[in-house]
Design a protein around this motif. Structure first.
Motif, PDB file in Angstrom:
ATOM      1  N   SER A 119       0.829  -1.204   0.000  1.00  0.00           N
ATOM      2  CA  SER A 119       0.000   0.000   0.000  1.00  0.00           C
ATOM      3  C   SER A 119       0.866   1.257   0.000  1.00  0.00           C
ATOM      4  O   SER A 119       0.581   2.226  -0.721  1.00  0.00           O
ATOM      5  CB  SER A 119      -0.921  -0.003   1.231  1.00  0.00           C
ATOM      6  OG  SER A 119      -1.692   1.180   1.287  1.00  0.00           O
ATOM      7  N   VAL A 120       1.943   1.254   0.788  1.00  0.00           N
ATOM      8  CA  VAL A 120       2.848   2.403   0.835  1.00  0.00           C
ATOM      9  C   VAL A 120       3.504   2.630  -0.520  1.00  0.00           C
ATOM     10  O   VAL A 120       3.543   3.757  -1.032  1.00  0.00           O
ATOM     11  CB  VAL A 120       3.925   2.200   1.919  1.00  0.00           C
ATOM     12  CG1 VAL A 120       5.008   3.276   1.806  1.00  0.00           C
ATOM     13  CG2 VAL A 120       3.299   2.222   3.309  1.00  0.00           C
ATOM     14  N   LEU A 124       3.114   5.891  -2.993  1.00  0.00           N
ATOM     15  CA  LEU A 124       4.257   6.713  -3.386  1.00  0.00           C
ATOM     16  C   LEU A 124       4.488   6.689  -4.892  1.00  0.00           C
ATOM     17  O   LEU A 124       4.925   7.682  -5.479  1.00  0.00           O
ATOM     18  CB  LEU A 124       5.516   6.241  -2.653  1.00  0.00           C
ATOM     19  CG  LEU A 124       5.542   6.538  -1.157  1.00  0.00           C
ATOM     20  CD1 LEU A 124       6.748   5.885  -0.495  1.00  0.00           C
ATOM     21  CD2 LEU A 124       5.551   8.049  -0.903  1.00  0.00           C
ATOM     22  N   GLU A 125       4.173   5.572  -5.525  1.00  0.00           N
ATOM     23  CA  GLU A 125       4.282   5.496  -6.983  1.00  0.00           C
ATOM     24  C   GLU A 125       3.217   6.379  -7.632  1.00  0.00           C
ATOM     25  O   GLU A 125       3.498   7.115  -8.594  1.00  0.00           O
ATOM     26  CB  GLU A 125       4.140   4.059  -7.448  1.00  0.00           C
ATOM     27  CG  GLU A 125       4.380   3.876  -8.952  1.00  0.00           C
ATOM     28  CD  GLU A 125       4.270   2.423  -9.367  1.00  0.00           C
ATOM     29  OE1 GLU A 125       5.070   1.989 -10.219  1.00  0.00           O
ATOM     30  OE2 GLU A 125       3.388   1.716  -8.853  1.00  0.00           O
ATOM     31  N   ALA A 126       2.005   6.342  -7.083  1.00  0.00           N
ATOM     32  CA  ALA A 126       0.921   7.149  -7.641  1.00  0.00           C
ATOM     33  C   ALA A 126       1.187   8.647  -7.488  1.00  0.00           C
ATOM     34  O   ALA A 126       0.782   9.446  -8.335  1.00  0.00           O
ATOM     35  CB  ALA A 126      -0.402   6.781  -6.965  1.00  0.00           C
ATOM     36  N   SER A 127       1.888   9.023  -6.395  1.00  0.00           N
ATOM     37  CA  SER A 127       2.183  10.440  -6.167  1.00  0.00           C
ATOM     38  C   SER A 127       3.438  10.904  -6.892  1.00  0.00           C
ATOM     39  O   SER A 127       3.809  12.080  -6.817  1.00  0.00           O
ATOM     40  CB  SER A 127       2.339  10.699  -4.657  1.00  0.00           C
ATOM     41  OG  SER A 127       3.456  10.001  -4.140  1.00  0.00           O
ATOM     42  N   GLY A 128       4.106   9.976  -7.586  1.00  0.00           N
ATOM     43  CA  GLY A 128       5.277  10.336  -8.368  1.00  0.00           C
ATOM     44  C   GLY A 128       6.572  10.371  -7.602  1.00  0.00           C
ATOM     45  O   GLY A 128       7.580  10.905  -8.092  1.00  0.00           O
ATOM     46  N   HIS A 129       6.599   9.780  -6.394  1.00  0.00           N
ATOM     47  CA  HIS A 129       7.811   9.798  -5.576  1.00  0.00           C
ATOM     48  C   HIS A 129       8.668   8.540  -5.740  1.00  0.00           C
ATOM     49  O   HIS A 129       9.863   8.578  -5.446  1.00  0.00           O
ATOM     50  CB  HIS A 129       7.450   9.960  -4.105  1.00  0.00           C
ATOM     51  CG  HIS A 129       6.915  11.319  -3.770  1.00  0.00           C
ATOM     52  ND1 HIS A 129       7.465  12.484  -4.241  1.00  0.00           N
ATOM     53  CD2 HIS A 129       5.851  11.699  -3.001  1.00  0.00           C
ATOM     54  CE1 HIS A 129       6.787  13.523  -3.783  1.00  0.00           C
ATOM     55  NE2 HIS A 129       5.810  13.073  -3.032  1.00  0.00           N
ATOM     56  N   LEU A 130       8.074   7.449  -6.187  1.00  0.00           N
ATOM     57  CA  LEU A 130       8.821   6.206  -6.359  1.00  0.00           C
ATOM     58  C   LEU A 130       8.545   5.621  -7.739  1.00  0.00           C
ATOM     59  O   LEU A 130       7.463   5.814  -8.308  1.00  0.00           O
ATOM     60  CB  LEU A 130       8.423   5.159  -5.304  1.00  0.00           C
ATOM     61  CG  LEU A 130       8.976   5.277  -3.889  1.00  0.00           C
ATOM     62  CD1 LEU A 130       8.574   4.060  -3.065  1.00  0.00           C
ATOM     63  CD2 LEU A 130      10.485   5.449  -3.890  1.00  0.00           C
TER      64      LEU A 130
END
Length: 204
Positions: A119-120, A124-130
């Motif tokens: 989930s984390v 973070l992938e959806a928010s563009g951080h990972l």
């Protein structure tokens, strides 16, 4: 409305709307919480309190609490969950050390379940951080890496803290910093060993 302060006289950071303390639920800011447990005057505890460096543990705890409170404040300003910040820190630390971050390694580092870790990473992938990709060596293995957005967010969050702390460190000699660095590294290893021992105790 008057709100109580931290036992050391440090104001407790609070939510502006509710007045609730800002901080993870496992860190208490109330006056009635102390590092020492109940029954601290028993002989075994007294022996610990008289050990060299015991008072230093209180200072290290206070430093850790203040760092956690800072991180809690800035992560809310950036709309990140607590585990999001821990995961980003772990991924960027792995990158700095030339290591590969995987969901399994992150799960162990953050002490999360597989579902919670997924989930984390999804968030973070959806928010563009990972970024998540298959390993070139083993297509079954998933690797995660930070994006430029994650690095920029990290700088925005923690550069102010570093800028306040570096002038303090500049007051000490390289030899003094070398000594403290060695001590912190050894204490970190001691905590790691204590965590492993505690986990094994729970397993039994």
């Amino acid at each position: 409305m008057h709100h109580p302060s931290h036992p050391e006289g440090i104001p407790v950071p609070r939510e502006p709307e509710t007045g609730a303390p800002i901080g993870p639920p496992d860190i208490a800011w109330s006056e009635d919480v102390r590092f020492e447990p109940e029954g601290a005057d028993d002989p075994a505890r007294s022996a610990l309190r008289s050990s060299p460096g015991f008072e230093l543990l209180f200072l290290l705890q206070r430093f850790t609490n203040e760092a956690d409170r800072y991180a809690e404040t800035v992560r809310r300003m950036h709309g990140l969950a607590r585990n999001d910040v821990h995961a980003l820190n772990a991924v960027m630390e792995a990158e700095r050390q030339g290591e590969t971050a995987t969901p399994g390694a992150l799960r162990e580092r953050l002490v999360l379940s597989s579902a919670a870790m997924t989930s984390v990473i999804d968030r973070l992938e959806a928010s563009g951080h990972l970024e998540r990709r298959h390993s070139l060596e083993d297509r079954r293995q998933i690797e995660v890496s930070p994006t430029p957005s994650a690095r920029e967010t990290g700088r925005e969050m923690f550069d102010p803290m570093v800028q306040h702390m570096l002038p303090v460190l500049a007051e000490y000699t390289p030899e003094q910093l070398w000594l403290v660095t060695g001590m912190i590294n050894r204490l970190t290893q001691a905590i790691t060993e204590a965590r492993i021992d505690a986990a094994h105790g729970q397993a039994h």
